[in-house]
Design a protein around this motif. Sequence first.
Motif, PDB file in Angstrom:
ATOM      1  N   PRO A  37       0.795  -1.235   0.000  1.00 39.69           N
ATOM      2  CA  PRO A  37       0.000   0.000   0.000  1.00 39.69           C
ATOM      3  C   PRO A  37       0.826   1.283   0.000  1.00 39.69           C
ATOM      4  O   PRO A  37       0.284   2.372  -0.213  1.00 39.69           O
ATOM      5  CB  PRO A  37      -0.813  -0.106   1.297  1.00 39.69           C
ATOM      6  N   LEU A  38       2.129   1.179   0.229  1.00 37.69           N
ATOM      7  CA  LEU A  38       2.974   2.369   0.301  1.00 37.69           C
ATOM      8  C   LEU A  38       4.227   2.138  -0.526  1.00 37.69           C
ATOM      9  O   LEU A  38       4.730   1.010  -0.619  1.00 37.69           O
ATOM     10  CB  LEU A  38       3.360   2.633   1.760  1.00 37.69           C
ATOM     11  N   GLN A  39       4.755   3.205  -1.124  1.00 33.69           N
ATOM     12  CA  GLN A  39       5.972   3.075  -1.903  1.00 33.69           C
ATOM     13  C   GLN A  39       6.759   4.370  -1.884  1.00 33.69           C
ATOM     14  O   GLN A  39       6.257   5.426  -1.474  1.00 33.69           O
ATOM     15  CB  GLN A  39       5.655   2.678  -3.345  1.00 33.69           C
ATOM     16  N   PHE A  40       8.025   4.288  -2.325  1.00 32.76           N
ATOM     17  CA  PHE A  40       8.901   5.450  -2.412  1.00 32.76           C
ATOM     18  C   PHE A  40       8.778   6.167  -3.759  1.00 32.76           C
ATOM     19  O   PHE A  40       9.478   7.128  -4.010  1.00 32.76           O
ATOM     20  CB  PHE A  40      10.367   5.026  -2.217  1.00 32.76           C
ATOM     21  N   TYR A  41       7.921   5.691  -4.633  1.00 33.94           N
ATOM     22  CA  TYR A  41       7.730   6.273  -5.961  1.00 33.94           C
ATOM     23  C   TYR A  41       9.062   6.311  -6.725  1.00 33.94           C
ATOM     24  O   TYR A  41       9.426   7.322  -7.320  1.00 33.94           O
ATOM     25  CB  TYR A  41       7.138   7.687  -5.874  1.00 33.94           C
ATOM     26  N   GLY A  42       9.740   5.174  -6.688  1.00 33.80           N
ATOM     27  CA  GLY A  42      11.029   5.094  -7.372  1.00 33.80           C
ATOM     28  C   GLY A  42      10.907   4.783  -8.846  1.00 33.80           C
ATOM     29  O   GLY A  42      11.804   5.114  -9.633  1.00 33.80           O
ATOM     30  N   GLU A  43       9.810   4.129  -9.245  1.00 35.86           N
ATOM     31  CA  GLU A  43       9.628   3.721 -10.636  1.00 35.86           C
ATOM     32  C   GLU A  43       8.467   4.487 -11.245  1.00 35.86           C
ATOM     33  O   GLU A  43       7.342   4.425 -10.751  1.00 35.86           O
ATOM     34  CB  GLU A  43       9.349   2.216 -10.717  1.00 35.86           C
ATOM     35  N   PRO A  44       8.696   5.226 -12.326  1.00 35.41           N
ATOM     36  CA  PRO A  44       7.604   5.988 -12.948  1.00 35.41           C
ATOM     37  C   PRO A  44       6.608   5.069 -13.629  1.00 35.41           C
ATOM     38  O   PRO A  44       6.949   3.959 -14.037  1.00 35.41           O
ATOM     39  CB  PRO A  44       8.326   6.873 -13.967  1.00 35.41           C
ATOM     40  N   PRO A  87      -4.337   0.128   4.877  1.00 35.84           N
ATOM     41  CA  PRO A  87      -3.986  -1.136   4.216  1.00 35.84           C
ATOM     42  C   PRO A  87      -5.201  -2.030   4.051  1.00 35.84           C
ATOM     43  O   PRO A  87      -5.999  -2.177   4.969  1.00 35.84           O
ATOM     44  CB  PRO A  87      -2.970  -1.764   5.178  1.00 35.84           C
ATOM     45  N   GLU A  88      -5.332  -2.591   2.860  1.00 33.72           N
ATOM     46  CA  GLU A  88      -6.447  -3.487   2.570  1.00 33.72           C
ATOM     47  C   GLU A  88      -5.914  -4.891   2.324  1.00 33.72           C
ATOM     48  O   GLU A  88      -5.013  -5.098   1.523  1.00 33.72           O
ATOM     49  CB  GLU A  88      -7.203  -3.014   1.321  1.00 33.72           C
ATOM     50  N   ALA A  89      -6.495  -5.835   3.024  1.00 34.50           N
ATOM     51  CA  ALA A  89      -6.065  -7.223   2.837  1.00 34.50           C
ATOM     52  C   ALA A  89      -6.739  -7.855   1.628  1.00 34.50           C
ATOM     53  O   ALA A  89      -6.217  -8.760   0.996  1.00 34.50           O
ATOM     54  CB  ALA A  89      -6.383  -8.034   4.090  1.00 34.50           C
ATOM     55  N   ASP A  90      -7.908  -7.358   1.315  1.00 36.31           N
ATOM     56  CA  ASP A  90      -8.684  -7.927   0.214  1.00 36.31           C
ATOM     57  C   ASP A  90      -8.747  -6.941  -0.927  1.00 36.31           C
ATOM     58  O   ASP A  90      -9.266  -5.843  -0.791  1.00 36.31           O
ATOM     59  CB  ASP A  90     -10.094  -8.255   0.713  1.00 36.31           C
ATOM     60  N   ASP A  91      -8.202  -7.304  -2.077  1.00 39.20           N
ATOM     61  CA  ASP A  91      -8.168  -6.413  -3.228  1.00 39.20           C
ATOM     62  C   ASP A  91      -9.382  -6.587  -4.137  1.00 39.20           C
ATOM     63  O   ASP A  91      -9.442  -6.015  -5.196  1.00 39.20           O
ATOM     64  CB  ASP A  91      -6.904  -6.657  -4.046  1.00 39.20           C
ATOM     65  N   ARG A  92     -10.324  -7.392  -3.707  1.00 37.32           N
ATOM     66  CA  ARG A  92     -11.490  -7.602  -4.565  1.00 37.32           C
ATOM     67  C   ARG A  92     -12.349  -6.355  -4.611  1.00 37.32           C
ATOM     68  O   ARG A  92     -12.418  -5.580  -3.668  1.00 37.32           O
ATOM     69  CB  ARG A  92     -12.329  -8.778  -4.030  1.00 37.32           C
ATOM     70  N   LYS A  93     -13.041  -6.180  -5.742  1.00 37.25           N
ATOM     71  CA  LYS A  93     -13.922  -5.018  -5.885  1.00 37.25           C
ATOM     72  C   LYS A  93     -15.099  -5.132  -4.920  1.00 37.25           C
ATOM     73  O   LYS A  93     -15.596  -6.211  -4.638  1.00 37.25           O
ATOM     74  CB  LYS A  93     -14.444  -4.914  -7.312  1.00 37.25           C
TER      75      LYS A  93
END
Length: 513
Positions: A22-29, A84-90
């Motif tokens: 759920p979180l990132q350093f935005y290293g990859e465009p 943070p979401e454990a379930d990525d379902r719609k």
Amino acid sequence: MQFPSRRRKQTSNPQTELYAHPLQFYGEPPLENMSLAEFETFAVDRLKLLKTVENLGVSYVKLSEPYAKKLESEFKNLSFPYRPEADDRKTQSGPNEYDKRRKDHISHFILRLAYCQTEDLRRWFIQQEVDLFRYRFNDLPAKQKLEFLHRNNLQYDTISVEEKKSLLDKLVNSSYAVSGITVEDQDFYKVPFQDALDLVRTRKVYLKAGYVYIPHQDIVTIVLNDFRTRLSKALALTARSLPAVHSDERLQPLLNHLSHAYVGQDYSIQKNVGKISLEQIDSLSGKSFPLCMRQLHQSLRENHHLRHGGRMQYGLFLKGIGLSLEQALQFWRSEFIRGKVDADKFDKAYAYGIRHMFGKEGKRADYTPYSCMKVILSNAPSQGDHHGCPFRHSDPELLKQKLQFYKVSPSGISQILELVKGMHYQLACQKYFELTHNIEDANFSLNHPNQYFIESQRVLGGGKDIKREMDAPQRPQEITAAKGNNAPREAATNDPQGLADMTEDLDSFFQDA
């Protein structure tokens, strides 16, 4: 102890792996194609989010319960990942977590393009992104925090058991919320003090020989420093690539002006034209004008002249509060002929510009009053000018004298100057509003001089806006580009010609914003 690097799984879709956390350093465009409409929507939504972060950071203690509650509400409203979401379902309630993380990733890079252009823009963007990152990192469960460190190869050296025992008393006395029992149960990291200045400043860590000893629970401090450093370097690199980006005629108008874009109410629609008389202006300037317009009005009355920047800023503001074209011509003519400009010269040299503001000359664009962002970030005043934002462009000592002249209390002046020092110029203006109207909480986020006027009239009128109806429409989140175009945004998005027309008008829209 060190965090070992973890080999990433090879997947057929790199984006899926990128959004696995759920979180990132935005290293990859981002490397995908998207429509211009979606590009705009993402950019404006993130700008709204960062403005909320800025306002809450001054109005509340960061990470306090009210701060977190209001920020979480904004995440929900704008469909960003807010926990943070454990379930990525719609679900029936909205887009799935993958879509939210995609929006978070792409929108960050869009605003990176817009806010890398000047030192002030970079500084503002970094501060809001760091505050946003802090909130989100602290909201992660302990397991996901550790996973984040693993995924980003963050390696910090822990002190040995022997060193921990030898420093036990000092660690207990200097580390925030750490007792003798928990010292034995958790790791401490030895980090150069410059990587944890926030903890040093608040005396929450033990400092020795240029190093600080940070308990695991406060590791967010050095993670934030890493994030800040990476983002600062990335913005510098992005600035170098701008010439190539600006060669794209679809993006160039948007990116050039997005940092000045106003995303609040639209004050261009005059429903009360003529309801304010010229005789009221002096009185209104003293009680309902924001400081920038009060300063312009006073200068005009004293010098009987304003340079172009001042005429545009003040003239459009007066237009926005209800002055008609005929009233505006009469107002400016009567003032200028009191100085060194006779009536004939005014008609030849200045009347055209006033008619131009109202869309009666030139390309006949019906220009709108300047937003706070435009006043602060564009066309900085030079010597002899009186336009701009007093909180941004005035010397602090001169601003202090001005506030004293307007009878702001010493404690109020201190609060305003503290906000100015932190570069919270709109919040400083909002504090000025509260102090001059004798209210504790304005209950609105100030984004526009005309908004200041309307809110002032509402307060002075006992809750009723006596000068202008308050059903001014909101600008769409996507920043509808063409003035006067009432077609739904969806139609423009689905119609290639409509999208092309919208793109052509982007530049003129932002000139009016």
